[in-house]
Design a protein around this motif. Structure first.
Motif, PDB file in Angstrom:
ATOM      1  N   UNK A 173     -12.200 -22.383  28.436  1.00 60.94           N
ATOM      2  CA  UNK A 173     -11.872 -23.462  27.502  1.00 60.94           C
ATOM      3  C   UNK A 173     -10.424 -23.363  27.064  1.00 60.94           C
ATOM      4  N   UNK A 174      -9.926 -24.481  26.555  1.00 59.89           N
ATOM      5  CA  UNK A 174      -8.556 -24.573  26.053  1.00 59.89           C
ATOM      6  C   UNK A 174      -8.568 -24.161  24.584  1.00 59.89           C
ATOM      7  N   UNK A 175      -7.997 -22.999  24.310  1.00 64.36           N
ATOM      8  CA  UNK A 175      -8.047 -22.443  22.957  1.00 64.36           C
ATOM      9  C   UNK A 175      -7.215 -23.250  21.971  1.00 64.36           C
ATOM     10  N   UNK A 176      -6.405 -24.175  22.442  1.00 65.56           N
ATOM     11  CA  UNK A 176      -5.662 -25.033  21.514  1.00 65.56           C
ATOM     12  C   UNK A 176      -6.611 -25.916  20.714  1.00 65.56           C
ATOM     13  N   UNK A 177      -7.775 -26.236  21.283  1.00 59.52           N
ATOM     14  CA  UNK A 177      -8.728 -27.100  20.601  1.00 59.52           C
ATOM     15  C   UNK A 177     -10.053 -26.389  20.343  1.00 59.52           C
ATOM     16  N   UNK A 178     -10.501 -25.589  21.294  1.00 60.94           N
ATOM     17  CA  UNK A 178     -11.805 -24.929  21.201  1.00 60.94           C
ATOM     18  C   UNK A 178     -11.604 -23.483  20.780  1.00 60.94           C
ATOM     19  N   UNK A 179     -12.241 -23.105  19.683  1.00 62.46           N
ATOM     20  CA  UNK A 179     -12.186 -21.718  19.237  1.00 62.46           C
ATOM     21  C   UNK A 179     -13.282 -20.911  19.921  1.00 62.46           C
ATOM     22  N   UNK A 180     -13.163 -19.577  19.816  1.00 62.77           N
ATOM     23  CA  UNK A 180     -14.167 -18.720  20.415  1.00 62.77           C
ATOM     24  C   UNK A 180     -15.552 -18.974  19.849  1.00 62.77           C
ATOM     25  N   UNK A 181     -15.624 -19.271  18.546  1.00 61.70           N
ATOM     26  CA  UNK A 181     -16.920 -19.550  17.930  1.00 61.70           C
ATOM     27  C   UNK A 181     -17.514 -20.854  18.486  1.00 61.70           C
TER      28      UNK A 181
END
Length: 603
Positions: A571-579
């Motif tokens: 996933x793209x961490x700019x929008x989606x967090x690990x949680x």
């Protein structure tokens, strides 16, 4: 009337295309809807058909050039005036040939020897032969290629050729290729010998209509039965005997056994020595004879087939127009090796246990080849995605034992009812799209120029397919509205289009989320790359049986053999967090382990 060939619209977001290969050369005849050229875009490679029948008058865009949608690619002349112009000289020269045919019987015996000893002297006769036949010219072989060298003629003067049959091999400073015959007929004369260099557009040979050359050869055949040596030296005299047995069956009946009878009792004279010379000619086209029924192949493919002992006549081509490609030869060679290894494997003792598979060296070892455009497009997209996103991957383990058992019970009835096989893939897609509805942050797009985020209200799922040209991702539009059967049918349809090269740009566009089944090739899991304009991709690992601790309601914690698989979400961490990623994966896991799909598969 001239008909313009333009680059059509190849998809919703496709604005330009690159000409990768012209399937026809200038001056060649094309039929309406016949594949004319191949065009590559950033989404798919496709063929452009001819809009009308006629002659390809001129090519406006060379190979490897990029043009916008609507640009003119070529011009086709429908030939409304050409037939009249060609028929007029043909009729005018016909009477000239009639009187010329009368003195030929007397001069024929004297002319046969020089015609065979110096085939290049036939060039002065080119006007006469060319008037009746079709010129074979050196086509454009690339943007910067201006000349080519004839490396080998695959046919000899007097032989019959079929339309599009390989006629000669030409080498340039960029590639070796074959030139097909523009029409069917008899090869009347060769104007450029082997190892000679000619410019693009130069006349290489002349092909006449069927029956033209045999008509001239019939005269010496009847009055000169004793001239058996010329008959052996000139194989084109044998063709008329086969073509015209009907007009004179009585005289030809003794003539046919006569050469055989004379050849048998007269091995002593010197003419018996030249007999191996015509025998050597069949040896050269022997591979071509086996390939005559096969599709057009390149010198590289023919060489690869010879090295691997593959008979091209038995290989089914998967290229354009049924052409045999390098991958087809490699697959045929591997299949032959497996067949040879099968008896040995059967003869091995059953108690020997699992053996390591036979590893064969790939024919690609040590070669330097041009990078296909599809690989360039894939590479550019992957680099763009990696450099433009903050990507990372989360993994969960899922017990899909219930789904596997359910599938085994329903797969036979499902295939009979729906017309497609029931694989585990539709269950994963169904669970993924249901989870996307609850977690829209994974089904979104970042609009960098506007500084906004778009959360999609539909689930268009890209399915990664391992194709011959490379990884391709057709899209199941509206997958969130489909049941298991609908997903299975759509997946099979798109995968079939990819593997048969019938996929369209619209089938490849519009994905909001992607699923890649890396486990189909045995990988436990993979850190898959998020495609551009998306923020998530789900990787499905291999399903394996493992002992797992199960909390049974009556037996408590116990160890059982279960069907286990890994799901990896990049996933793209700019929008989606690990949680967010963990919550999405947990939802997918819960849907799969619950396995409430009985009604959808008919149980």
């Amino acid at each position: 009337m001239a008909v313009s060939v333009t680059l059509p619209a190849l998809g919703e977001s496709v604005t330009e295309g690159t000409v990768t290969r012209w399937l026809k050369a200038e001056g060649e005849r094309v039929e309406a809807d016949e594949p004319l050229l191949e065009v590559s875009t950033d989404k798919v490679d496709t063929e452009i058909p001819a809009p009308a029948a006629g002659v390809l008058a001129s090519i406006k865009v060379a190979e490897d050039e990029t043009v916008e949608v609507g640009a003119e690619l070529a011009i086709i002349d429908d030939g409304s005036g050409a037939p009249a112009a060609e028929s007029a000289p043909a009729q005018a020269e016909a009477p000239a040939e009639a009187p010329a045919a009368q003195p030929e019987p007397a001069a024929a015996p004297a002319q046969e020897a020089p015609a065979q000893e110096a085939p290049q002297q036939a060039a002065p006769a080119a006007p006469a032969g060319g008037a009746q036949g079709t010129d074979v010219v050196l086509p454009a072989l690339g943007e910067s290629v201006t000349e080519g060298t004839v490396t080998r003629w695959l046919k000899e003067v007097g032989e019959e050729v079929a339309e599009d049959e390989p006629l000669l091999e030409v080498s340039t400073d960029k590639v070796d290729t074959e030139i097909p015959a523009p029409t069917a007929g008899t090869l009347l004369e060769i104007l450029v010998g082997e190892d000679e260099t000619a410019e693009v557009g130069a006349k290489l040979a002349v092909i006449g209509q069927k029956g033209t050359a045999p008509a001239q050869a019939e005269a010496p055949a009847a009055p000169a039965p004793a001239q058996e040596a010329p008959k052996q030296e000139a194989p084109k005299q044998e063709a008329p005997k086969q073509e015209a047995p009907a007009p004179a069956p009585a005289p030809q009946a003794p003539t046919t056994p006569a050469p055989q009878a004379v050849t048998t009792p007269a091995p002593d004279p010197v003419p018996a020595a030249p007999a191996p010379a015509p025998a050597a000619a069949p040896v050269t086209p022997a591979p071509a004879a086996g390939e005559a029924d096969a599709a057009y192949v390149t010198p590289l493919v023919r060489k690869l087939a010879q090295e691997n002992g593959v008979n091209l006549a038995t290989v089914k081509g998967t290229g354009v127009g049924g052409r045999i490609r390098k991958q087809d030869v490699i697959a045929a060679a591997e299949a032959a090796k497996q067949q040879q290894a099968a008896p040995a494997a059967a003869a091995a003792p059953a108690a020997s246990g699992t053996k390591a598979p036979a590893i064969e060296a790939s024919p690609l070892r040590g070669q330097t080849v041009k990078m296909p455009r599809m690989r360039k497009v894939i590479g550019d997209n992957m680099m763009k995605a990696l450099h433009g996103q903050a990507q990372l991957t989360s993994v969960v383990e899922v017990d899909i034992t219930k789904i596997m058992r359910m599938r085994n019970k329903a797969k036979d009835a499902f295939a009979q009812r729906e017309g497609v096989k029931l694989s585990p893939m539709p269950f994963f897609v169904k669970a993924a799209v249901q989870a996307l509805k609850a977690h829209p942050v994974v089904n979104a797009r970042i609009n960098e120029d506007e500084g906004t985020i778009t959360y999609f209200d539909t689930e268009n799922i890209g399915i990664a397919v391992d194709a011959e040209k490379g990884l391709m991702t057709p899209v199941i539009k509206g997958a969130g509205d489909l049941n298991i059967a609908g997903i299975a049918r759509k997946t099979a349809e798109l995968a079939g289009k990819v593997r048969t090269n019938k996929i369209s740009p619209d089938d490849m566009s519009g994905a909001t989320f992607t699923i890649s089944n890396t486990g189909s090739r045995g990988a436990l899991f993979d850190t898959v790359i998020v495609p551009p304009n998306q923020v998530g991709i789900l990787g499905i690992g291999a399903t394996v049986k493992r002992p797992v601790v199960v909390d049974h309601p009556e037996l408590g914690e116990t160890i059982a053999v279960r069907h286990m698989t890994y799901l990896a979400l990049s996933y793209d961490h700019r929008l989606v967090d690990g949680a967010d990623a963990a919550r999405y994966l947990t939802t997918v896991k819960q849907i799969l382990e619950a396995g409430e799909f009985e009604t959808e598969i008919g149980l």
